[in-house]
Design an enzyme around this catalytic site. Structure first.
Site, short mmCIF file in Angstrom:
data_model
loop_
_atom_site.label_atom_id
_atom_site.label_comp_id
_atom_site.label_asym_id
_atom_site.label_seq_id
_atom_site.Cartn_x
_atom_site.Cartn_y
_atom_site.Cartn_z
N ASP A 1 0.78 -1.08 -0.04
CA ASP A 1 0.04 0.25 -0.12
C ASP A 1 1.00 1.21 0.17
O ASP A 1 1.87 1.12 0.35
CB ASP A 1 -0.84 0.06 1.16
CG ASP A 1 -1.74 1.10 1.48
OD1 ASP A 1 -2.49 1.43 0.47
OD2 ASP A 1 -1.45 1.67 2.48
N ASP B 1 -7.16 -0.69 3.99
CA ASP B 1 -6.65 -1.83 3.31
C ASP B 1 -6.67 -3.01 4.29
O ASP B 1 -6.33 -4.28 3.84
CB ASP B 1 -5.39 -1.75 2.61
CG ASP B 1 -4.29 -1.20 3.92
OD1 ASP B 1 -4.40 -1.55 5.01
OD2 ASP B 1 -3.32 -0.76 3.39
N ASP C 1 -1.11 -0.49 6.03
CA ASP C 1 -1.18 0.16 7.37
C ASP C 1 -2.56 0.09 7.98
O ASP C 1 -2.82 0.33 9.25
CB ASP C 1 -0.77 1.63 7.40
CG ASP C 1 -1.91 2.48 6.39
OD1 ASP C 1 -2.62 1.90 5.86
OD2 ASP C 1 -1.69 3.73 6.62
P1 ADP Z 1 -3.45 4.56 0.08
O1 ADP Z 1 -3.95 3.44 -0.68
O2 ADP Z 1 -2.56 5.40 -0.64
O3 ADP Z 1 -3.28 4.27 1.28
P2 ADP Z 1 -6.23 5.55 0.49
O4 ADP Z 1 -7.18 4.32 -0.22
O5 ADP Z 1 -6.37 5.33 1.84
O6 ADP Z 1 -4.70 5.55 -0.03
O7 ADP Z 1 -6.84 6.70 0.11
C1 ADP Z 1 -7.02 7.05 -1.45
C2 ADP Z 1 -7.51 8.36 -1.76
O8 ADP Z 1 -8.83 8.65 -1.17
C3 ADP Z 1 -6.51 9.35 -0.96
O9 ADP Z 1 -5.47 9.87 -1.74
C4 ADP Z 1 -7.61 10.75 -1.02
O10 ADP Z 1 -7.50 11.18 -2.21
C5 ADP Z 1 -8.94 9.92 -0.68
N1 ADP Z 1 -9.18 9.82 0.72
C6 ADP Z 1 -9.23 8.81 1.51
N2 ADP Z 1 -9.59 9.12 2.77
C7 ADP Z 1 -9.64 10.67 2.85
C8 ADP Z 1 -9.91 11.52 3.78
N3 ADP Z 1 -10.23 11.08 5.23
N4 ADP Z 1 -10.10 12.93 3.59
C9 ADP Z 1 -9.70 13.30 2.48
N5 ADP Z 1 -9.22 12.46 1.22
C10 ADP Z 1 -9.33 10.96 1.59
MG MG Z 2 -3.28 3.37 3.18
#
Ligand code: ADP
Ligand code: MG
Length: 626
Positions: free
Chosen positions: A328, A525, A521
């Site tokens: 991730d 996921d 983390d």
């Molecule tokens: P990663 O796969 O990099 O860990 P996430 O799946 O957690 O990323 O989140 C993907 C995208 O969704 C983030 O890059 C952001 O654009 C959006 N996002 C997720 N949660 C939030 C939040 N709490 N506030 C703003 N944007 C969010």
């Molecule tokens: Mg993440």
């Protein structure tokens, strides 16, 4: 040494002394038999009892049975043949017990070493009452209590520092010797040792939910999950022991019958029964039965020394076959601590936009939300926020001061039907909509962890074939990070469910032998952690859900530890296979020698005890990996 081991040692010494003394006393006949019976019973009575119990419970074929039959048989033979040579049977029992003693001592010692290394359980917490410090059981401390941790003491419960500053030794948790600083406002986890200053900590969890308790639970339960190699041993023993017993029976009966009937020779029962008994002594599979679980135990201990918690020996086995590692991005390869880089197309004051964002995000545990709250910098008044909805992988929607605030990515804006402006800077873009009208975006960016690039290279060096990154973030950012780190393949703009799907696709397109590990983390996921062959979670920053769902937990979130965990698992498995091959190999050689009459009982028992001692020493090597 515990009491049982001490008693055993005394029995061994008494029996040995008696046996030597008896060799100087020239008696014959029944008196001789009765005299020799004394050391035999001193050293072997428990084996005889256990063998008897085994027969009563219809679980006949175990090593107690083998030893009992072999030694009783040898004594009976000496009695029948009037040779008076009882020494051998007693010595066999004696050496067998020496081997058992050594084994229980070594196992006990290595288990103790491991728990000592894991000595993170706090005995008490200091609570201030009426200006005086009182030591109380950590279990009784309620959430929100202020505890005092003095220099030299362990932090007993997770919490936030409200007064004081100090540096903390986290090596028991993370294997990292570098101390970590803690000051007012910082969160500290239990199990660290406070080194320099007095800290007042307000607890945020109960003891049972704190990091220490979680870790101890994990380690204590780890050995109960069996790996396939261990299964192999118990299956092996179930077939092997009866097989050698029947083989011994055949060895005792068939050759004399053949000699008599076909060759016209004297039957020579004594020789063949003796060979059969020797065969039984040789066949005892103790070295295998003990060294395999011990090797795994040592491997798990060695890993936890390095700050890698492996939840069971089966995972150690899977880890050693890992060929594909899927990461991730946010919080795993990057620090998950975003800085605000720019605010564009904003109609309001910049500070106002950040304020709306921070308030709307006040209930989220996503690294983005934490960073926006930090950028806002002021205390968050939760009473201004209502109707919070977090749409994972998209963003959040909430009502702030009566205004409908949406903060998130393109997908969120699309789903709300709000037209947004594209951004040309590379970074994670948080679009903002206020009451359904676009209000500009905040560009934030994250930094990769200092070891991420090295970690990817180390994985390649340790034989991982393919590295993949999955992220919910925008393509531009994802590709930039992947390029910087040397990741083979990147998939971006994924929702949590898409991540599961991608991992399933990867699982389908590989051969069964190549195991896939997912490292995350746990924020957005956790389901993927469960779906991969092996889920590796970031322990310090990761959510509780991640630690729960994962099979392996990295205590200090350092991705370098993944390669290390793989190296540890490989070494452990190598030791396991060495022991299996060595023990079975020597066994087969000795069995063959015994059957043709070259090996006698002395050799047999020396071979067995020797193999066991070597196997145990070899197993202990699994504790140490550079
Ligand atoms: P990663 O796969 O990099 O860990 P996430 O799946 O957690 O990323 O989140 C993907 C995208 O969704 C983030 O890059 C952001 O654009 C959006 N996002 C997720 N949660 C939030 C939040 N709490 N506030 C703003 N944007 C969010
Ligand atoms: Mg993440």
């Amino acid at each position: 040494m515990n009491k049982k081991q001490r008693t055993m040692l005394v029995r061994i010494i008494i029996a040995a002394v008696l046996l030597i003394a008896l060799n100087f006393i020239p008696v014959t006949g029944w008196i001789r038999f009765l005299l020799y019976l004394v050391p035999y019973l001193v050293i072997g009575y428990d084996i005889l009892l256990k063998a008897g119990k085994g027969i009563r419970n219809r679980q006949v074929f175990d090593e107690n049975f083998l030893m009992a039959v072999a030694t009783v048989g040898a004594i009976a033979l000496a009695l029948l043949e009037r040779s008076g040579d009882y020494t051998e049977a007693i010595a066999v029992m004696l050496f067998y017990q020496v081997g058992e003693w050594f084994q229980s001592y070594a196992v006990g010692k290595s288990r103790r070493n491991i728990s000592e290394l894991m000595d993170i359980r706090p005995d008490y917490a200091n609570v201030e009452r009426d200006g005086k410090l009182e030591k109380v059981d950590p279990d009784e401390v309620e959430i929100g209590t202020v505890i005092v941790v003095q220099p030299g003491e362990k932090v007993p419960i997770d919490g936030t520092v409200i007064q004081g500053s100090s540096s903390l030794n986290t090596s028991a948790l993370t294997g990292e010797s570098l101390p970590r600083d803690a000051k007012e406002g910082d969160e500290v986890i239990s199990g660290c040792i406070n080194m320099t200053g007095v800290l007042k900590i307000q607890t945020t969890k109960e003891f049972g939910e704190s990091t220490v308790s979680k870790i101890l639970d994990l380690v204590e339960n780890a050995s109960s999950r069996k790996s396939r190699s261990e299964d192999f041993i118990s299956k092996f023993a179930r077939i092997y022991t009866p097989a050698v017993c029947y083989a011994a029976l055949a060895l005792a009966i068939l050759p004399p019958l053949v000699r008599m009937a076909a060759l016209g020779l004297p039957a020579d029962w004594g020789t063949w029964i003796y060979r059969a008994l020797t065969f039984l002594v040789i066949s005892c599979p103790c070295a295998l039965v003990i060294s395999i679980p011990l090797s795994f135990f040592a491997g798990i201990g060695g890993a936890s020394n390095a700050g890698v918690l492996v939840k069971g020996s089966n995972y150690l086995e899977t880890l050693s076959q890992t060929k594909i590692v899927v990461f991730d991005k946010t919080g795993t390869l990057t620090q998950g601590v975003f800085e605000v880089n720019g605010i564009h197309h904003n109609e309001l004051e910049d500070a106002k936009l950040v304020e709306y964002a921070a308030l709307a995000e006040s209930a989220s545990s996503h690294p983005i939300s934490k960073s926006l709250q930090k950028a806002y910098g002021k205390e968050i008044d939760r009473s201004r926020v209502e109707d919070i909805r977090e749409i994972s992988g998209n963003g959040v929607i909430a009502r702030v001061d009566g205004v409908e605030v949406a903060a998130g990515n393109d997908k969120l804006m699309d789903s709300l039907g709000v037209p947004y402006k594209n951004c040309h800077s590379v970074g994670t873009i948080i679009h903002m909509a206020l009451d359904g009208k676009y209000a500009g975006h905040i560009v934030i960016s994250d930094v990769v962890k200092p070891h991420s690039r090295e970690a990817v290279q180390a994985l390649k060096a340790s034989g991982v074939r393919r590295t993949v990154m999955l992220t919910g973030d925008a393509r531009k950012v994802a590709e930039q990070v992947a390029g910087e780190l040397g990741i083979d393949k990147v998939y971006s703009e994924l929702l949590p469910a898409d991540k599961v799907e991608k991992v399933e696709e990867l699982l389908k397109n590989r051969s069964e032998k190549e195991k896939l590990a997912f490292v995350g983390d746990g924020i957005n996921d956790a389901p993927v952690l469960g779906r991969a062959d092996i889920g590796i979670a970031m322990g310090a920053m990761g959510s509780d859900a991640a630690i729960e769902a994962a099979d392996v937990v990295l205590m200090d979130d350092d991705p370098m530890k993944i390669a290390k965990a793989i190296r540890i698992s490989r070494k452990c498995l190598r030791i396991v296979y060495q022991n299996i091959v060595f023990a079975i190999g020597i066994k087969l050689i000795c069995l063959a020698l015994g059957a043709v009459g070259i090996a006698n009982m002395w050799l047999a028992i020396f071979a067995d005890v020797g193999v066991m001692i070597l196997a145990v020493l070899n197993a202990i090597r699994a504790l140490f990996v550079k």
